[in-house]
Design a protein around this motif. Structure first.
Motif, mmCIF file in Angstrom:
data_model
loop_
_atom_site.group_PDB
_atom_site.id
_atom_site.type_symbol
_atom_site.label_atom_id
_atom_site.label_comp_id
_atom_site.label_asym_id
_atom_site.label_seq_id
_atom_site.Cartn_x
_atom_site.Cartn_y
_atom_site.Cartn_z
ATOM 1 N N TYR A 103 0.981 -1.317 -0.104
ATOM 2 C CA TYR A 103 -0.119 0.179 0.279
ATOM 3 C C TYR A 103 1.014 0.848 -0.078
ATOM 4 O O TYR A 103 2.131 1.164 0.210
ATOM 5 N N GLU A 104 0.652 2.278 -0.192
ATOM 6 C CA GLU A 104 0.761 3.473 -0.203
ATOM 7 C C GLU A 104 0.133 4.986 -0.227
ATOM 8 O O GLU A 104 -0.836 4.993 -0.857
ATOM 9 N N PRO A 105 0.846 5.524 0.880
ATOM 10 C CA PRO A 105 -0.275 6.434 1.981
ATOM 11 C C PRO A 105 -0.036 8.037 0.319
ATOM 12 O O PRO A 105 0.468 8.218 -0.079
ATOM 13 N N GLU A 106 -1.329 7.911 0.476
ATOM 14 C CA GLU A 106 -1.248 9.002 -0.923
ATOM 15 C C GLU A 106 -2.320 10.621 -0.828
ATOM 16 O O GLU A 106 -3.491 10.284 -0.209
ATOM 17 N N GLY A 107 -1.967 11.941 0.045
ATOM 18 C CA GLY A 107 -2.881 13.169 0.139
ATOM 19 C C GLY A 107 -3.951 12.171 1.355
ATOM 20 O O GLY A 107 -5.190 12.871 0.629
ATOM 21 N N GLY A 108 -3.905 11.690 2.476
ATOM 22 C CA GLY A 108 -4.952 11.215 3.066
ATOM 23 C C GLY A 108 -5.628 10.544 2.851
ATOM 24 O O GLY A 108 -6.490 10.199 3.472
ATOM 25 N N ARG A 109 -4.814 9.660 1.714
ATOM 26 C CA ARG A 109 -6.018 8.265 1.303
ATOM 27 C C ARG A 109 -4.715 7.123 0.742
ATOM 28 O O ARG A 109 -3.791 7.853 1.450
ATOM 29 N N THR A 110 -4.928 6.056 1.021
ATOM 30 C CA THR A 110 -3.767 4.998 1.095
ATOM 31 C C THR A 110 -4.298 4.597 0.083
ATOM 32 O O THR A 110 -5.791 3.831 -1.147
#
Length: 366
Positions: A103-110
């Motif tokens: 997984y990758e965290p991206e701008g407050g989402r995943t």
């Protein structure tokens, strides 16, 4: 929801599950009414009551469950049936053939990535991917599972007119723990639906070696001097229902910084099967997390869930490990004291009620 199995029927094997009142309350809270009613209607007989006997099938202690509403009762349920109920009505909400890789965290989402090259963005990522969790491996790479040194062998004897004719009725009335003098243990549990069903058994020991003749022979050699019906039970169990596996347990980890990625069930607190609470603890996780996500902002919901889950989840891990060690204990004096205590409780009903009123039966389950 993303599921690594290719189809809903990929895993139609396994044994019955014991759903205790904790798990039943969680299912009652989380399932739609129709699904809950289906669960309550399809659980098999054999969920209530618990007995202890020695290797000659002499009675040590029997605990009976009082009648209770389904959401406060013990149930015996097929893993296949429970899986069908949990999937019922979800339709396209479940994507099969999606094995999680990272997984990758991206701008407050995943963003979750899968082995087939697909990905999906989510507000909250919940790893419910079992004891070998890939989500846990990334979130908590220091979390470990260790081998207990115990080997278990389990099988299922079909309940047919022929087997019912010789099986002792007490083994079909409720789950039973066999407490032998030897450094081993056996657990038996009936699962019956109408005229169909089976008697599941599991034998465990620290020094159980599986030879070329397979796991059933290894157990048969160990129990040859036990009660003839237990010997026959093992000998007549079909080869293709007998399986062997090493017993492992998770190692509790200190609190971690909460994020929008979390874990539930075996993915974070896998435990030995000797206490029969693994599935029930996972269902409790699901109920607590679901309730929190409805009532709070995601990060606060997860922080509170993880704080509570670590407390009761790893407590269950520790209790299950203690039960596993007691199950295969080679301490002859300790086992003699335990068997004597069970007989005393059985002989003095007020003492039995006082001792087991709060704790209930110790329902070991494979």
């Amino acid at each position: 929801m993303h599921e690594r199995d290719a189809t809903p029927t990929d895993r139609l094997q396994g044994y019955r599950l014991h759903i205790d009142p904790v798990g039943a309350r969680a299912l009652h809270e989380c399932l739609p009414p129709a699904a809950w009613e289906r669960f309550a209607a399809t659980t098999g007989r054999g969920g209530g009551g618990f007995g202890f006997r020695d290797e000659r099938l002499r009675r040590l202690l029997v605990l009976d469950d009082p009648d209770a509403e389904p959401e406060r009762a013990h149930h015996s349920v097929s893993r296949v049936t429970l899986r069908e109920i949990l999937l019922d009505g979800l339709g396209d909400a479940v994507r099969f053939g999606r094995r999680f890789t990272r997984y990758e965290p991206e701008g407050g989402r995943t963003t979750a990535h899968f082995a087939d090259g697909t990905s999906t963005r989510c507000d909250v990522l919940v790893g419910a991917d079992g004891a070998g969790s890939a989500v846990r491996a990334q979130l908590l790479p220091h979390a470990r599972r260790v081998d207990t040194g115990i080997t278990a062998v389990a099988g299922r004897l079909p309940l047919t007119p022929g087997t019912r004719a010789w099986l002792p009725p007490e083994l079909l009335a409720h789950a039973t723990a066999v407490v032998p003098r030897a450094a081993a243990g056996m657990f038996l549990a009936p699962h019956e639906l109408d005229r169909d069903g089976y008697l599941m058994w599991a034998y465990a020991a620290r020094d159980l070696e599986i030879g070329a003749d397979g796991p059933r022979r290894a157990v048969a050699d160990r129990v040859h001097h036990w009660h003839p019906d237990l010997v026959r039970l093992v000998g007549e169990t079909p080869h293709d229902t007998v399986s062997r596996w090493p017993i492992r347990t998770s190692v509790p980890v200190p609190a971690w910084e909460p994020s929008l990625v979390t874990l539930l069930g075996d993915a974070i607190h896998s435990m030995t099967p000797m206490r029969g609470v693994g599935a029930n603890t996972a269902l409790r996780d699901a109920a607590v997390l679901c309730r929190n996500l409805v009532e709070r902002e995601p990060l606060a919901a997860i922080a509170d869930y993880e704080r509570r889950m670590r407390r009761y989840g790893f407590a269950a891990v520790g209790a299950s490990l203690r039960s596993a060690r007691q199950f295969v204990s080679g301490n002859a004096a300790g086992k003699a004291v335990f068997r004597t205590a069970l007989r005393v409780f059985e002989a003095v009903p007020p003492l039995k009620r006082a001792a087991f009123r709060e704790r209930g039966a110790d329902r070991r389950s494979f």
